[in-house]
Design an enzyme around this catalytic site. Sequence first.
Site, short mmCIF file in Angstrom:
data_model
loop_
_atom_site.label_atom_id
_atom_site.label_comp_id
_atom_site.label_asym_id
_atom_site.label_seq_id
_atom_site.Cartn_x
_atom_site.Cartn_y
_atom_site.Cartn_z
CB ALA A 78 2.81 10.45 14.49
CB SER A 79 0.87 6.66 11.25
OG SER A 79 0.44 5.58 12.05
CE LYS A 80 -3.22 2.75 12.61
NZ LYS A 80 -3.91 2.16 11.45
CB SER A 87 -5.20 3.20 16.55
OG SER A 87 -4.87 2.78 17.87
CE1 TYR A 140 -0.78 1.31 14.53
CE2 TYR A 140 -1.40 2.13 16.70
CZ TYR A 140 -1.70 1.40 15.57
OH TYR A 140 -2.90 0.76 15.46
CB ILE A 173 -8.76 -5.80 17.88
CG1 ILE A 173 -9.47 -4.43 17.94
CG2 ILE A 173 -9.62 -6.84 17.15
CD1 ILE A 173 -10.84 -4.40 18.55
CB VAL A 199 -0.99 0.05 1.19
CG1 VAL A 199 -1.99 -1.09 1.13
CG2 VAL A 199 -0.27 0.10 2.54
CG ASN A 248 -7.47 -3.42 8.08
OD1 ASN A 248 -7.77 -3.26 9.27
ND2 ASN A 248 -6.72 -4.45 7.68
#
Length: 248
Positions: free
Chosen positions: A157-159, A141, A155, A188, A63, A89
């Site tokens: 920062a990306s979300k 998230s 992570y 999850i 991706v 996703n």
Amino acid sequence: MFNLSGKVAIVTGAGQGIGKEIALQLAASGAKVALIDITDRIFDVLKEIKGRGGDGLAIKCDVSSWDDVHRVVGQVLERLGRIDILVNNAGIYPFRPFVEMSEQDWDKVLDINLKGVFNFTRAVLPKMIEQRSGKIINIASIAGSVVGFTNLVHYSASKAGIIGFTRSLALEVAQYNINVNAISPGPIETPGTKVLNKELYDQIRRAIPLGRWGRPEDVANLVLFLASDKSNFITGQNIIIDGGYTLP
Ligand code: NAP
């Protein structure tokens, strides 16, 4: 519960975990699903979908590569004719203390988790605009929207980026009858999170008011709703699904 017959969906990171369950549920609701992942596991998921009477196709793709994504979206359009639902996703969450984080660590997480969302969304939007309809669902998230997590600064920062992306894009494409929403799951149970040691696993479970880890189908059920016409008046939102983890 939701009828998606005649719809075409793309699900990234569909080889396992949350993405796999989303793909299975969309197919069970009647959508033709294009399964995208960097691994071969999507071919097994496609077999499972076909074994249950569903339909779709599986294409390997990174991706984070614009060229890959552009090629894949062209193939989906050629073979399935339209794109109604995009579920961004695919994501990675490699734990790393911030002071040990290299530029490469940072770039990899941002490239897959955030640029991957740009790539797929940018590639499918012209078709959705032409169709004057579309549902884009981005998996963010709670780490990007509500709470901090140590060792996951890149992570988070990306979300957080995904949530800002969702709000601004929703505003820009509302005129074309396209809904853009984000989902922020809490913990999850997936192959990705099963690597946690038992002590941490139990500690997290005790912190979830509903008393259990989330399951991929919990997230997939919400995706079905956001992909269906029952959610036509919801756009630009970030919906938290965490068993109450972030309430205290
Ligand atoms: P997972 O079990 O690790 O599955 C993710 C899938 O995406 C894997 O098949 C993975 O392949 C694939 N992938 C990785 N990099 C890719 C790339 N560059 N291009 C295409 N596919 C790629 O993850 P999950 O736990 O189901 O999580 C799915 C999404 O939910 C992620 O965005 C994650 O951040 C988000 N989320 C998860 C949780 C949780 O507790 N599980 C909580 C909040 C948000 P590899 O196995 O080769 O990496």
